[in-house]
Design a protein around this motif. Structure first.
Motif, PDB file in Angstrom:
ATOM      1  N   ASP A   2      11.065  -0.926   8.166  1.00 16.28           N
ATOM      2  CA  ASP A   2       9.955  -0.425   7.375  1.00 16.28           C
ATOM      3  C   ASP A   2      10.382   0.110   6.020  1.00 16.28           C
ATOM      4  OD1 ASP A   2      10.603   2.407   7.557  1.00 16.28           O
ATOM      5  OD2 ASP A   2       9.932   2.296   9.615  1.00 16.28           O
ATOM      6  N   ASP A   3      11.652   0.438   5.826  1.00 20.93           N
ATOM      7  CA  ASP A   3      12.167   0.909   4.537  1.00 20.93           C
ATOM      8  C   ASP A   3      11.302   1.993   3.912  1.00 20.93           C
ATOM      9  OD1 ASP A   3      14.399  -0.742   4.581  1.00 20.93           O
ATOM     10  OD2 ASP A   3      13.313  -2.408   3.664  1.00 20.93           O
ATOM     11  N   GLY A   4      10.792   2.905   4.731  1.00 18.47           N
ATOM     12  CA  GLY A   4      10.010   4.010   4.202  1.00 18.47           C
ATOM     13  C   GLY A   4       8.525   3.742   4.094  1.00 18.47           C
ATOM     14  N   LEU A   5       8.077   2.577   4.526  1.00 19.96           N
ATOM     15  CA  LEU A   5       6.664   2.242   4.428  1.00 19.96           C
ATOM     16  C   LEU A   5       5.793   3.229   5.187  1.00 19.96           C
ATOM     17  CD1 LEU A   5       4.277   0.310   3.738  1.00 19.96           C
ATOM     18  CD2 LEU A   5       4.804  -0.863   5.872  1.00 19.96           C
ATOM     19  N   TYR A   6       6.139   3.489   6.449  1.00 22.47           N
ATOM     20  CA  TYR A   6       5.277   4.337   7.269  1.00 22.47           C
ATOM     21  C   TYR A   6       5.292   5.802   6.837  1.00 22.47           C
ATOM     22  CZ  TYR A   6       4.563   0.114   9.866  1.00 22.47           C
ATOM     23  OH  TYR A   6       4.231  -1.172  10.200  1.00 22.47           O
ATOM     24  N   PRO A   7       6.443   6.367   6.481  1.00 21.65           N
ATOM     25  CA  PRO A   7       6.388   7.737   5.935  1.00 21.65           C
ATOM     26  C   PRO A   7       5.568   7.817   4.644  1.00 21.65           C
ATOM     27  CG  PRO A   7       8.607   7.246   6.682  1.00 21.65           C
ATOM     28  CD  PRO A   7       7.829   5.952   6.746  1.00 21.65           C
ATOM     29  N   ALA A   8       5.691   6.816   3.782  1.00 27.33           N
ATOM     30  CA  ALA A   8       4.924   6.816   2.530  1.00 27.33           C
ATOM     31  C   ALA A   8       3.432   6.679   2.814  1.00 27.33           C
ATOM     32  CB  ALA A   8       5.399   5.680   1.618  1.00 27.33           C
ATOM     33  N   LEU A   9       3.081   5.812   3.752  1.00 26.47           N
ATOM     34  CA  LEU A   9       1.685   5.653   4.131  1.00 26.47           C
ATOM     35  C   LEU A   9       1.152   6.968   4.700  1.00 26.47           C
ATOM     36  CD1 LEU A   9      -0.235   2.830   5.611  1.00 26.47           C
ATOM     37  CD2 LEU A   9      -0.098   4.853   7.025  1.00 26.47           C
ATOM     38  N   GLY A  10       1.938   7.609   5.559  1.00 22.10           N
ATOM     39  CA  GLY A  10       1.522   8.868   6.166  1.00 22.10           C
ATOM     40  C   GLY A  10       1.309   9.968   5.135  1.00 22.10           C
ATOM     41  N   GLU A  11       2.225  10.076   4.187  1.00 26.90           N
ATOM     42  CA  GLU A  11       2.085  11.084   3.131  1.00 26.90           C
ATOM     43  C   GLU A  11       0.824  10.839   2.307  1.00 26.90           C
ATOM     44  OE1 GLU A  11       5.662  11.129   0.773  1.00 26.90           O
ATOM     45  OE2 GLU A  11       6.913  11.471   2.546  1.00 26.90           O
ATOM     46  N   ARG A  12       0.601   9.575   1.978  1.00 27.53           N
ATOM     47  CA  ARG A  12      -0.576   9.228   1.182  1.00 27.53           C
ATOM     48  C   ARG A  12      -1.855   9.514   1.968  1.00 27.53           C
ATOM     49  NH1 ARG A  12      -0.428   3.693  -2.127  1.00 27.53           N
ATOM     50  NH2 ARG A  12       1.408   4.768  -2.875  1.00 27.53           N
ATOM     51  N   MET A  13      -1.837   9.165   3.260  1.00 22.20           N
ATOM     52  CA  MET A  13      -3.002   9.393   4.106  1.00 22.20           C
ATOM     53  C   MET A  13      -3.319  10.890   4.208  1.00 22.20           C
ATOM     54  SD  MET A  13      -3.618   7.936   7.923  1.00 22.20           S
ATOM     55  CE  MET A  13      -3.360   9.318   9.019  1.00 22.20           C
ATOM     56  N   ALA A  14      -2.294  11.712   4.404  1.00 20.23           N
ATOM     57  CA  ALA A  14      -2.488  13.162   4.520  1.00 20.23           C
ATOM     58  C   ALA A  14      -3.063  13.729   3.216  1.00 20.23           C
ATOM     59  CB  ALA A  14      -1.174  13.849   4.871  1.00 20.23           C
ATOM     60  N   ARG A  15      -2.541  13.265   2.091  1.00 17.32           N
ATOM     61  CA  ARG A  15      -3.038  13.750   0.790  1.00 17.32           C
ATOM     62  C   ARG A  15      -4.500  13.372   0.591  1.00 17.32           C
ATOM     63  NH1 ARG A  15      -3.624  11.011  -3.498  1.00 17.32           N
ATOM     64  NH2 ARG A  15      -2.063   9.450  -3.016  1.00 17.32           N
ATOM     65  N   LEU A  16      -4.831  12.121   0.911  1.00 15.80           N
ATOM     66  CA  LEU A  16      -6.213  11.665   0.759  1.00 15.80           C
ATOM     67  C   LEU A  16      -7.154  12.434   1.691  1.00 15.80           C
ATOM     68  CD1 LEU A  16      -5.429   7.860   0.541  1.00 15.80           C
ATOM     69  CD2 LEU A  16      -6.450   9.230  -1.293  1.00 15.80           C
ATOM     70  N   GLU A  67      -5.247   1.425  -1.946  1.00 17.18           N
ATOM     71  CA  GLU A  67      -5.230   2.858  -2.248  1.00 17.18           C
ATOM     72  C   GLU A  67      -4.535   3.657  -1.144  1.00 17.18           C
ATOM     73  OE1 GLU A  67      -9.001   4.482  -3.989  1.00 17.18           O
ATOM     74  OE2 GLU A  67      -9.702   2.455  -3.516  1.00 17.18           O
ATOM     75  N   LEU A  68      -4.433   3.061   0.043  1.00 20.83           N
ATOM     76  CA  LEU A  68      -3.815   3.735   1.174  1.00 20.83           C
ATOM     77  C   LEU A  68      -2.398   3.234   1.435  1.00 20.83           C
ATOM     78  CD1 LEU A  68      -3.944   5.610   3.659  1.00 20.83           C
ATOM     79  CD2 LEU A  68      -4.970   3.694   4.922  1.00 20.83           C
ATOM     80  N   VAL A  69      -2.219   1.932   1.387  1.00 23.75           N
ATOM     81  CA  VAL A  69      -0.940   1.325   1.755  1.00 23.75           C
ATOM     82  C   VAL A  69      -0.056   1.178   0.531  1.00 23.75           C
ATOM     83  CG1 VAL A  69       0.155  -0.712   2.782  1.00 23.75           C
ATOM     84  CG2 VAL A  69      -2.053   0.076   3.637  1.00 23.75           C
ATOM     85  N   PRO A  70       1.158   1.759   0.583  1.00 27.37           N
ATOM     86  CA  PRO A  70       2.091   1.581  -0.536  1.00 27.37           C
ATOM     87  C   PRO A  70       2.431   0.097  -0.688  1.00 27.37           C
ATOM     88  CG  PRO A  70       2.891   3.227   1.030  1.00 27.37           C
ATOM     89  CD  PRO A  70       1.711   2.563   1.651  1.00 27.37           C
ATOM     90  N   LEU A  71       2.299  -0.418  -1.874  1.00 29.71           N
ATOM     91  CA  LEU A  71       2.496  -1.854  -2.077  1.00 29.71           C
ATOM     92  C   LEU A  71       3.805  -2.202  -2.766  1.00 29.71           C
ATOM     93  CD1 LEU A  71      -1.133  -2.841  -3.072  1.00 29.71           C
ATOM     94  CD2 LEU A  71       0.004  -3.137  -0.871  1.00 29.71           C
ATOM     95  N   ASP A  72       4.753  -1.303  -2.727  1.00 27.01           N
ATOM     96  CA  ASP A  72       6.053  -1.588  -3.307  1.00 27.01           C
ATOM     97  C   ASP A  72       6.830  -2.462  -2.332  1.00 27.01           C
ATOM     98  OD1 ASP A  72       5.346   0.089  -5.367  1.00 27.01           O
ATOM     99  OD2 ASP A  72       6.225   1.835  -4.391  1.00 27.01           O
ATOM    100  N   VAL A  73       6.763  -3.769  -2.537  1.00 27.23           N
ATOM    101  CA  VAL A  73       7.379  -4.719  -1.628  1.00 27.23           C
ATOM    102  C   VAL A  73       8.751  -5.096  -2.168  1.00 27.23           C
ATOM    103  CG1 VAL A  73       7.156  -7.008  -0.596  1.00 27.23           C
ATOM    104  CG2 VAL A  73       5.125  -5.601  -0.983  1.00 27.23           C
ATOM    105  N   LYS A  74       9.738  -4.993  -1.305  1.00 30.97           N
ATOM    106  CA  LYS A  74      11.074  -5.401  -1.725  1.00 30.97           C
ATOM    107  C   LYS A  74      11.121  -6.915  -1.847  1.00 30.97           C
ATOM    108  CE  LYS A  74      13.907  -1.661  -0.183  1.00 30.97           C
ATOM    109  NZ  LYS A  74      15.151  -1.300   0.440  1.00 30.97           N
ATOM    110  N   ARG A  75      11.844  -7.375  -2.825  1.00 29.34           N
ATOM    111  CA  ARG A  75      11.982  -8.802  -3.038  1.00 29.34           C
ATOM    112  C   ARG A  75      12.764  -9.422  -1.896  1.00 29.34           C
ATOM    113  NH1 ARG A  75      15.041 -12.179  -7.473  1.00 29.34           N
ATOM    114  NH2 ARG A  75      13.846 -14.072  -7.221  1.00 29.34           N
ATOM    115  N   TYR A  76      12.305 -10.554  -1.425  1.00 32.43           N
ATOM    116  CA  TYR A  76      12.970 -11.278  -0.345  1.00 32.43           C
ATOM    117  C   TYR A  76      14.366 -11.700  -0.781  1.00 32.43           C
ATOM    118  CZ  TYR A  76      14.254 -15.163   2.633  1.00 32.43           C
ATOM    119  OH  TYR A  76      14.942 -16.004   3.462  1.00 32.43           O
ATOM    120  N   GLU A  77      15.309 -11.487   0.077  1.00 32.82           N
ATOM    121  CA  GLU A  77      16.685 -11.911  -0.192  1.00 32.82           C
ATOM    122  C   GLU A  77      17.105 -12.843   0.934  1.00 32.82           C
ATOM    123  OE1 GLU A  77      21.033  -9.990  -1.145  1.00 32.82           O
ATOM    124  OE2 GLU A  77      19.541  -8.758  -0.158  1.00 32.82           O
ATOM    125  N   PRO A  78      17.439 -14.080   0.600  1.00 35.61           N
ATOM    126  CA  PRO A  78      17.853 -15.012   1.652  1.00 35.61           C
ATOM    127  C   PRO A  78      18.982 -14.419   2.483  1.00 35.61           C
ATOM    128  CG  PRO A  78      17.668 -16.145  -0.447  1.00 35.61           C
ATOM    129  CD  PRO A  78      17.523 -14.668  -0.721  1.00 35.61           C
TER     130      PRO A  78
END
Length: 113
Positions: A2-16, A67-78
């Motif tokens: 998840d590379d921090g996706l779920y903690p970031a989503l949770g923080e954003r959700m709590a703030r909202l 607005e809820l889901v962080p959209l910072d997607v890491k670039r795919y690396e083969p």
């Protein structure tokens, strides 16, 4: 992975949620989850399905899931590029040979079928 996706989503959700001045209990009621589930999501401990993310976005009165889901997607690396970073040339060659022989066996099996 998840590379921090779920903690970031949770923080954003709590703030909202706090911006709307609603409790975890109230949010839980809006989406049909328990207060403990909302707390776990906000703490980044619980994963969220896409359907749940849409429900949460709607309950938080958002216009877009973005607005809820962080959209910072890491670039795919083969995988070969990732593997090469920590391997010496002999190891890379050995892995490539294993992959080639595996593909050759798979193709031979497919032709016989």
């Amino acid at each position: 992975m998840d590379d921090g996706l779920y903690p970031a989503l949770g923080e954003r959700m709590a703030r909202l949620r706090r911006d709307l001045k609603i409790t975890q209990e109230a949010l839980a009621g809006r989406v049909g989850m328990s207060r403990a589930t909302i707390a776990s999501i906000e703490a980044g401990r619980q994963r969220v399905t896409l359907d749940q993310a849409y429900q949460l976005a709607s309950a938080l009165e958002l216009d877009s899931l973005a607005e809820l889901v962080p959209l910072d997607v890491k670039r795919y690396e083969p995988i070969h590029a990732a593997m090469e970073k920590g391997l010496n040339p002999i190891q890379v060659s050995q892995i490539q040979e294993i992959l080639r022989s595996g593909l050759a066996r798979a193709n031979a099996t497919r032709k016989r079928s």
